[in-house]
Design a protein around this motif. Structure first.
Motif, PDB file in Angstrom:
ATOM      1  N   HIS A 170       8.690  47.417  58.047  1.00 28.10           N
ATOM      2  CA  HIS A 170       8.103  48.629  58.634  1.00 28.10           C
ATOM      3  C   HIS A 170       6.929  48.308  59.570  1.00 28.10           C
ATOM      4  CE1 HIS A 170      10.582  50.346  55.558  1.00 28.10           C
ATOM      5  NE2 HIS A 170       9.801  49.928  54.579  1.00 28.10           N
TER       6      HIS A 170
ATOM      7  N   ARG B 229       6.630  49.055  62.738  1.00 26.55           N
ATOM      8  CA  ARG B 229       6.265  50.181  63.593  1.00 26.55           C
ATOM      9  C   ARG B 229       7.316  51.280  63.476  1.00 26.55           C
ATOM     10  NH1 ARG B 229       6.985  47.640  69.698  1.00 26.55           N
ATOM     11  NH2 ARG B 229       8.877  46.433  69.318  1.00 26.55           N
ATOM     12  N   HIS B 230       6.924  52.487  63.825  1.00 26.21           N
ATOM     13  CA  HIS B 230       7.827  53.631  63.771  1.00 26.21           C
ATOM     14  C   HIS B 230       8.664  53.721  65.042  1.00 26.21           C
ATOM     15  CE1 HIS B 230       4.746  55.007  60.811  1.00 26.21           C
ATOM     16  NE2 HIS B 230       5.820  55.493  60.199  1.00 26.21           N
ATOM     17  N   PHE B 231       9.819  54.345  64.897  1.00 21.69           N
ATOM     18  CA  PHE B 231      10.624  54.736  66.060  1.00 21.69           C
ATOM     19  C   PHE B 231      10.316  56.208  66.338  1.00 21.69           C
ATOM     20  CE2 PHE B 231      14.590  56.361  67.998  1.00 21.69           C
ATOM     21  CZ  PHE B 231      14.623  55.530  69.113  1.00 21.69           C
ATOM     22  N   LEU B 232       9.814  56.493  67.511  1.00 16.47           N
ATOM     23  CA  LEU B 232       9.303  57.821  67.839  1.00 16.47           C
ATOM     24  C   LEU B 232      10.193  58.512  68.861  1.00 16.47           C
ATOM     25  CD1 LEU B 232       6.961  59.940  67.745  1.00 16.47           C
ATOM     26  CD2 LEU B 232       5.923  58.653  69.626  1.00 16.47           C
TER      27      LEU B 232
ATOM     28  N   ALA C 138      12.492  58.454  73.778  1.00 18.10           N
ATOM     29  CA  ALA C 138      12.483  57.642  72.548  1.00 18.10           C
ATOM     30  C   ALA C 138      11.750  56.333  72.807  1.00 18.10           C
ATOM     31  CB  ALA C 138      13.911  57.364  72.087  1.00 18.10           C
ATOM     32  N   ARG C 139      10.905  55.962  71.882  1.00 24.68           N
ATOM     33  CA  ARG C 139      10.149  54.712  72.032  1.00 24.68           C
ATOM     34  C   ARG C 139       9.613  54.271  70.685  1.00 24.68           C
ATOM     35  NH1 ARG C 139       4.622  56.007  71.982  1.00 24.68           N
ATOM     36  NH2 ARG C 139       4.176  58.229  72.350  1.00 24.68           N
ATOM     37  N   HIS C 140       9.157  53.035  70.641  1.00 26.44           N
ATOM     38  CA  HIS C 140       8.485  52.535  69.456  1.00 26.44           C
ATOM     39  C   HIS C 140       6.993  52.861  69.532  1.00 26.44           C
ATOM     40  CE1 HIS C 140      11.997  49.707  68.842  1.00 26.44           C
ATOM     41  NE2 HIS C 140      11.782  50.158  67.627  1.00 26.44           N
ATOM     42  N   THR C 141       6.404  53.094  68.371  1.00 21.16           N
ATOM     43  CA  THR C 141       4.943  53.205  68.312  1.00 21.16           C
ATOM     44  C   THR C 141       4.348  51.801  68.319  1.00 21.16           C
ATOM     45  OG1 THR C 141       4.931  53.145  65.887  1.00 21.16           O
ATOM     46  CG2 THR C 141       5.127  55.309  66.933  1.00 21.16           C
TER      47      THR C 141
ATOM     48  N   TYR D  68       2.298  48.532  66.747  1.00 21.14           N
ATOM     49  CA  TYR D  68       2.405  47.860  65.457  1.00 21.14           C
ATOM     50  C   TYR D  68       1.353  48.395  64.489  1.00 21.14           C
ATOM     51  CZ  TYR D  68       5.369  44.477  67.848  1.00 21.14           C
ATOM     52  OH  TYR D  68       6.372  43.890  68.559  1.00 21.14           O
ATOM     53  N   ARG D  69       1.726  48.489  63.212  1.00 20.02           N
ATOM     54  CA  ARG D  69       0.785  49.049  62.245  1.00 20.02           C
ATOM     55  C   ARG D  69      -0.317  48.066  61.868  1.00 20.02           C
ATOM     56  NH1 ARG D  69       2.202  48.573  56.403  1.00 20.02           N
ATOM     57  NH2 ARG D  69       3.921  47.102  56.149  1.00 20.02           N
TER      58      ARG D  69
ATOM     59  N   GLU E  95       9.981  38.251  63.964  1.00 18.10           N
ATOM     60  CA  GLU E  95       9.096  39.145  64.738  1.00 18.10           C
ATOM     61  C   GLU E  95       8.171  38.347  65.657  1.00 18.10           C
ATOM     62  OE1 GLU E  95       9.348  42.304  64.805  1.00 18.10           O
ATOM     63  OE2 GLU E  95      10.574  42.747  63.036  1.00 18.10           O
TER      64      GLU E  95
END
Length: 412
Positions: free
Chosen positions: A112, A114-117, A157-160, A162-163, A185
């Motif tokens: 997890h 990063r989120h998929f936004l 659509a995009r990735h956020t 990294y957490r 990664e």
């Protein structure tokens, strides 16, 4: 673009907000010089202060020093109200470490990131209905506006991001030693600031900040210095115990040669702070099972020695694990004892067979480069210890092949 450019960019971003780039009264060159003038401890403090979520990781074939250092650092960061996560590739806890606080918080994979936004432009519209459905490995998201309709170009659509915004590596000579945490990664490691903490001379200094000191006994000793020089008040008895555990495990309870006086002074200080040395020693050295001792006896009975090269080796067939009721984890510590307590041995190779017939092995050495000796077998580790795997080999053939290759390399 060169490494120098990225290093300068790194220093700059620590000191300036990009939104204020043209408002600052100081020049970029001046800011860079100011940051570079900071000591390594001050740079570490600056990075931690700015970080929101820290990833702590160490090499796949971990040492007790790396594990204890990670737990100690995580406890310290928690005391600073910083979020942190410890991850090590395929982490499996050896029983001797079960007493360490928060040991079960160590994750065995990096998940997890990063989120998929999916972003929808709602300008001039209100959503009256929203629901989703999953069917045949597909997710359908349904939106219905109160008036009009949404168009495909309204959705993006995009990735956020990294957490984690800071990575701290411990006892890892190179990024590849982190296993899948890195290999799956690599972009994350390229785009995220890395603090590289190690005491091994062969470290590749791959971090933006490299706290590498071969004069320290252990990574745990470096962690002690960082904490002690910053906020010593956070060192309670539990944290002192974790740090001391790393130092004791790395130095084989201070039996290694050439220990610096400062290492012993730090040990004394940690005990004064409440570190439970007896508990550490009892868990590390006084918990051998009967099955473990039986297994060690079988290994030592097969021990072979080349006195001219001070090279010793032994092989463990799978039947030995079955007959003794032991497991490969019960071999931990045997090689270290051989190297430390047997003057005739400067290199020790241990091979063992698994239930499915794969051959695994390790090499420990005092004065040679373990990774170099095993590089034809894909050896991973450090100069002092490396591990390898030989799939689809017969144990006796694997033993002969590995020993002969080591002989060739030593003799030249």
């Amino acid at each position: 673009m060169s490494f120098v450019f990225f290093s300068l960019l790194f220093y700059f971003t620590l000191l300036c907000d990009f939104g204020q780039l043209f408002d600052t009264e100081r020049s970029l060159d001046y800011d860079i010089l100011i940051y570079m003038a900071l000591t390594s401890d001050q740079q570490f403090k600056e990075l931690i202060t700015k970080a929101e979520h820290v990833l702590i990781t160490f090499r796949k074939n971990y040492t007790g020093d790396a594990l204890a250092s990670a737990l100690a650092l995580a406890r310290f960061l928690s005391g600073l109200n910083k979020k942190c996560t410890i991850v090590a590739d395929d982490f499996k806890m050896a029983p001797e470490f079960s007493f360490l606080p928060n040991i079960y918080s160590v994750a065995n994979s990096l998940e997890h990131l990063r989120h998929f936004l999916i972003e929808v432009n709602l300008a001039g519209k209100k959503v009256s209905e929203f629901f989703y459905d999953v069917n045949n490995d597909k997710m359908m998201i349904y939106l219905l506006p109160e008036k009009g309709e949404f168009k495909p170009e309204d959705a993006v659509a995009r990735h956020t991001g990294y957490r984690f915004d800071l990575i701290i590596t411990l006892d890892a000579p190179d990024l590849e030693s982190l296993g899948k945490v890195y290999s799956q990664e690599p972009d994350f490691f390229f785009q995220t600031t890395i603090v590289n903490i190690d005491h091994n001379l062969n470290n590749e200094n791959y971090g933006q900040l490299n706290l590498v000191d071969p004069n320290k006994s252990s990574v745990a000793e470096i962690i002690y210095d960082l904490i002690n020089n910053w906020q010593r008040s956070l060192v309670d008895a539990e944290l002192a115990t974790i740090i001391l555990a790393g130092m004791i495990h790395k130095t084989q309870s201070f039996r290694l040669p050439n220990l610096a006086p400062k290492t012993l002074a730090i040990t004394s200080d940690l005990i004064d702070l409440g570190a439970d040395r007896e508990k550490i020693v009892a868990n590390f050295y006084c918990t051998k099972k009967i099955a473990t001792l039986k297994l060690w006896g079988r290994v030592l009975a097969r021990l072979q020695l080349d006195q001219s090269l001070k090279l010793a080796w032994a092989s463990v067939p799978y039947t030995d694990f079955v007959k003794t009721g032991a497991s490969p984890e019960d071999l931990n510590g045997l090689a270290e004892e051989m190297i430390l307590n047997t003057p005739q041995t400067e290199i020790f190779v241990l091979l063992y067979e698994t239930a499915v017939g794969n051959i695994f092995g390790s090499l420990h050495t005092k004065h040679h480069d373990a990774k170099w000796l095993l590089n034809n077998f894909g050896g991973e580790g450090t100069k002092e210890k490396a591990v390898f795997e030989l799939p689809d080999k017969i144990l006796t053939e694997a033993e002969m092949k590995v020993v002969n290759e080591i002989r060739k390399k030593i003799v030249g």
